[in-house]
Design a protein around this motif. Structure first.
Motif, mmCIF file in Angstrom:
data_model
loop_
_atom_site.group_PDB
_atom_site.id
_atom_site.type_symbol
_atom_site.label_atom_id
_atom_site.label_comp_id
_atom_site.label_asym_id
_atom_site.label_seq_id
_atom_site.Cartn_x
_atom_site.Cartn_y
_atom_site.Cartn_z
ATOM 1 N N ARG A 153 -7.782 -4.477 7.953
ATOM 2 C CA ARG A 153 -8.652 -3.383 7.495
ATOM 3 C C ARG A 153 -8.280 -2.945 6.081
ATOM 4 N NH1 ARG A 153 -7.502 1.065 11.774
ATOM 5 N NH2 ARG A 153 -8.818 2.273 10.337
ATOM 6 N N SER A 154 -7.558 -3.786 5.361
ATOM 7 C CA SER A 154 -7.116 -3.408 4.028
ATOM 8 C C SER A 154 -8.287 -3.408 3.049
ATOM 9 C CB SER A 154 -6.040 -4.381 3.520
ATOM 10 O OG SER A 154 -4.926 -4.376 4.377
ATOM 11 N N TRP A 155 -8.302 -2.420 2.147
ATOM 12 C CA TRP A 155 -9.336 -2.370 1.120
ATOM 13 C C TRP A 155 -8.831 -1.588 -0.079
ATOM 14 C CZ3 TRP A 155 -10.212 2.729 0.289
ATOM 15 C CH2 TRP A 155 -10.135 3.621 1.381
ATOM 16 N N THR A 166 -2.222 4.793 3.256
ATOM 17 C CA THR A 166 -3.191 4.754 2.163
ATOM 18 C C THR A 166 -2.526 5.302 0.901
ATOM 19 O OG1 THR A 166 -5.010 5.105 3.723
ATOM 20 C CG2 THR A 166 -5.480 5.535 1.397
ATOM 21 N N TRP A 167 -2.830 4.683 -0.234
ATOM 22 C CA TRP A 167 -2.272 5.091 -1.521
ATOM 23 C C TRP A 167 -3.379 5.611 -2.433
ATOM 24 C CZ3 TRP A 167 2.935 4.798 -2.976
ATOM 25 C CH2 TRP A 167 3.780 4.170 -2.052
ATOM 26 N N LEU A 168 -3.113 6.738 -3.064
ATOM 27 C CA LEU A 168 -3.974 7.285 -4.115
ATOM 28 C C LEU A 168 -3.194 7.198 -5.410
ATOM 29 C CD1 LEU A 168 -6.246 8.882 -5.484
ATOM 30 C CD2 LEU A 168 -5.255 10.973 -4.522
ATOM 31 N N LEU A 169 -3.669 6.383 -6.339
ATOM 32 C CA LEU A 169 -2.965 6.101 -7.579
ATOM 33 C C LEU A 169 -3.821 6.539 -8.752
ATOM 34 C CD1 LEU A 169 -1.728 2.552 -6.534
ATOM 35 C CD2 LEU A 169 -0.492 4.716 -6.351
ATOM 36 N N ILE A 221 -7.700 3.760 -4.840
ATOM 37 C CA ILE A 221 -7.361 4.190 -3.491
ATOM 38 C C ILE A 221 -7.335 2.934 -2.630
ATOM 39 C CG2 ILE A 221 -8.053 5.514 -1.461
ATOM 40 C CD1 ILE A 221 -9.103 7.653 -3.232
ATOM 41 N N ALA A 222 -6.213 2.724 -1.939
ATOM 42 C CA ALA A 222 -6.038 1.491 -1.172
ATOM 43 C C ALA A 222 -5.539 1.805 0.229
ATOM 44 C CB ALA A 222 -5.036 0.576 -1.880
ATOM 45 N N HIS A 223 -6.190 1.202 1.218
ATOM 46 C CA HIS A 223 -5.743 1.319 2.607
ATOM 47 C C HIS A 223 -5.064 0.015 2.986
ATOM 48 C CE1 HIS A 223 -5.553 2.866 6.637
ATOM 49 N NE2 HIS A 223 -6.082 1.749 7.110
ATOM 50 N N PRO A 274 -3.740 -5.056 -1.777
ATOM 51 C CA PRO A 274 -3.988 -3.976 -0.820
ATOM 52 C C PRO A 274 -3.036 -3.901 0.364
ATOM 53 C CG PRO A 274 -5.440 -5.788 -0.318
ATOM 54 C CD PRO A 274 -4.670 -6.192 -1.554
ATOM 55 N N HIS A 275 -2.168 -4.897 0.573
ATOM 56 C CA HIS A 275 -1.410 -4.934 1.819
ATOM 57 C C HIS A 275 -0.275 -3.923 1.864
ATOM 58 C CE1 HIS A 275 -3.829 -8.381 2.615
ATOM 59 N NE2 HIS A 275 -3.269 -9.104 1.681
ATOM 60 N N GLY A 276 0.190 -3.453 0.718
ATOM 61 C CA GLY A 276 1.197 -2.413 0.702
ATOM 62 C C GLY A 276 2.619 -2.897 0.932
ATOM 63 N N TYR A 277 2.899 -4.179 0.687
ATOM 64 C CA TYR A 277 4.265 -4.672 0.825
ATOM 65 C C TYR A 277 5.080 -4.286 -0.412
ATOM 66 C CZ TYR A 277 3.244 -7.345 5.017
ATOM 67 O OH TYR A 277 2.904 -7.692 6.296
ATOM 68 N N ALA A 278 6.289 -3.805 -0.167
ATOM 69 C CA ALA A 278 7.190 -3.416 -1.247
ATOM 70 C C ALA A 278 8.290 -4.465 -1.386
ATOM 71 C CB ALA A 278 7.805 -2.049 -0.975
ATOM 72 N N TYR A 279 8.780 -4.626 -2.613
ATOM 73 C CA TYR A 279 9.826 -5.614 -2.904
ATOM 74 C C TYR A 279 10.920 -4.970 -3.734
ATOM 75 C CZ TYR A 279 6.671 -9.159 -1.109
ATOM 76 O OH TYR A 279 5.865 -9.892 -0.284
ATOM 77 N N GLY A 280 12.127 -5.512 -3.596
ATOM 78 C CA GLY A 280 13.249 -5.019 -4.372
ATOM 79 C C GLY A 280 13.999 -6.149 -5.047
ATOM 80 N N ARG A 281 14.804 -5.775 -6.063
ATOM 81 C CA ARG A 281 15.586 -6.741 -6.853
ATOM 82 C C ARG A 281 14.683 -7.866 -7.357
ATOM 83 N NH1 ARG A 281 19.653 -6.666 -2.009
ATOM 84 N NH2 ARG A 281 20.553 -4.596 -2.317
ATOM 85 N N ALA A 282 13.546 -7.469 -7.864
ATOM 86 C CA ALA A 282 12.515 -8.433 -8.251
ATOM 87 C C ALA A 282 12.799 -9.055 -9.609
ATOM 88 C CB ALA A 282 11.148 -7.753 -8.268
ATOM 89 N N THR A 283 12.290 -10.257 -9.800
ATOM 90 C CA THR A 283 12.280 -10.941 -11.086
ATOM 91 C C THR A 283 10.846 -11.354 -11.377
ATOM 92 O OG1 THR A 283 12.588 -13.147 -10.124
ATOM 93 C CG2 THR A 283 14.588 -11.875 -10.637
#
Length: 345
Positions: free
Chosen positions: A92-94, A24-27, A85-87, A192-201
């Motif tokens: 169960r993502s929200w 879960t993220w609190l931003l 706030i994201a789970h 909400p899925h929480g996928y991270a990416y790198g070297r993005a354009t």
């Protein structure tokens, strides 16, 4: 100019299994300048930042500061701050959101419940119109790491990307203080899925956002889903590559057995298929800077060394015949479909 990001790119360092772990993220929106440790080195009261760090420890919740892309004048007046706030667990993502004027009220939240995915942990933090927790229904959210005080690559590469995304119409774009992996800059996370990416354009992010609107995952440039520990991230992405599965909620990491440097990760598909994935941790070679200005090191890399299919998909239950009591137009019979594909050993 040599940077940690150019070194990582030149060495073709793999991205899979490098995302920060958080269920879960609190931003919290905090405009103005950020220091290297932004929760205690920004215009957020340091006591509040330290208290939040303590409150979320071992709960699965990760706190970060966010701000809108653009100029960040040193202004101390921030009357209302946006909070997300994201789970991130599959199925169960929200996302919930509110605005508040007193960030210390966030300390009243039940972080244990939020880390487990229970929205009941969202206790009231503010009063007044527009300040209740609401389900987020806006544009897809993308958070680009831009904290140059943490690492210069995040500023040099992240800020132009965030600005370009806003200019292209990606209104859900925010800057974020830290999501790990400076050497993969520009880095970002989607909710909400929480996928991270790198070297993005800008183009690759647009593809990610288009897929997100359809509930799909783009694996190109993906570092992993923050829901899982790093071995699980690598295992899930390996199964996606093997099967071509793109559904964001199709795969779940059931369990991870073992300890560094070797794990067995069990991954399940919603259709019942099950795999056991062997993951090993190896030291990246040759040595490279993990952050600009740091000494050369050998960051841990997650390698998938084996995949074993242990269960095929569940059979589709037969459909019982239904008596027709009134004349009806005859339709072609429907065929039940199932995917019985088993990944090769």
């Amino acid at each position: 100019m040599s940077t940690c990001a150019t070194a990582s790119r030149d060495l073709s360092e793999p991205l899979a299994g490098t995302a920060t772990t958080a269920t879960t993220w609190l931003l919290l929106e905090q405009p103005g300048p950020w220091g290297a440790e932004a929760l205690t080195a920004s215009h957020l009261a340091p006591a509040v930042g330290r208290a939040l760090e303590r409150a979320v420890k071992d709960t699965g919740v990760r706190v970060a500061l966010i701000r809108r892309p653009g100029r960040h004048p040193d202004c101390h007046t921030h009357p209302r701050q946006r909070v997300f706030i994201a789970h991130t667990r599959p199925g169960r993502s929200w996302i919930r959101t509110t605005t508040l004027t007193e960030p210390e009220r966030l300390l009243a939240l039940d972080f244990g419940a939020l880390g487990a995915g229970d929205p009941g942990g969202l206790r009231p933090v503010a009063t007044g119109p527009g300040q209740a927790w609401e389900q987020y229904t806006g544009d897809p959210l993308v958070f680009v790491c831009t904290n140059g005080k943490r690492d210069r690559c995040c500023a040099i590469l992240g800020r132009p990307l965030a600005a370009e995304l806003i200019a292209s119409g990606a209104r859900g774009t925010w800057e974020i203080t830290h999501i790990g992996g400076h050497r993969f800059s520009p880095t970002l996370m989607v909710l909400p899925h929480g996928y991270a990416y790198g070297r993005a354009t800008a183009q690759s992010v647009q593809e990610v956002l288009d897929a997100l609107r359809e509930g799909r995952v783009v694996t190109e440039g993906c570092r992993g889903r923050s829901t899982w520990e790093r071995p699980g991230q690598a295992a899930e992405l390996a199964i996606r590559e093997l099967t071509g599965e793109a559904g964001a909620d199709a795969l779940t990491v059931l369990r991870t057995e073992g300890a560094a440097p070797a794990w067995t990760v069990t991954v399940e598909h919603t259709d019942g298929r099950l795999w056991r994935v062997s993951v090993v941790q190896v030291a990246a070679a040759p040595p490279r800077p993990e952050s600009c200005g740091s000494v050369l090191g050998s960051p841990a890399r997650m390698d998938v060394v084996g995949v074993r299919a242990v269960r095929a998909s569940r059979p589709v239950p037969p459909v019982a015949a239904t008596a027709v009591t009134q004349p009806s137009i005859e339709e072609p019979p429907r065929r039940a479909t199932t995917s019985a594909r088993v990944a090769p050993v």
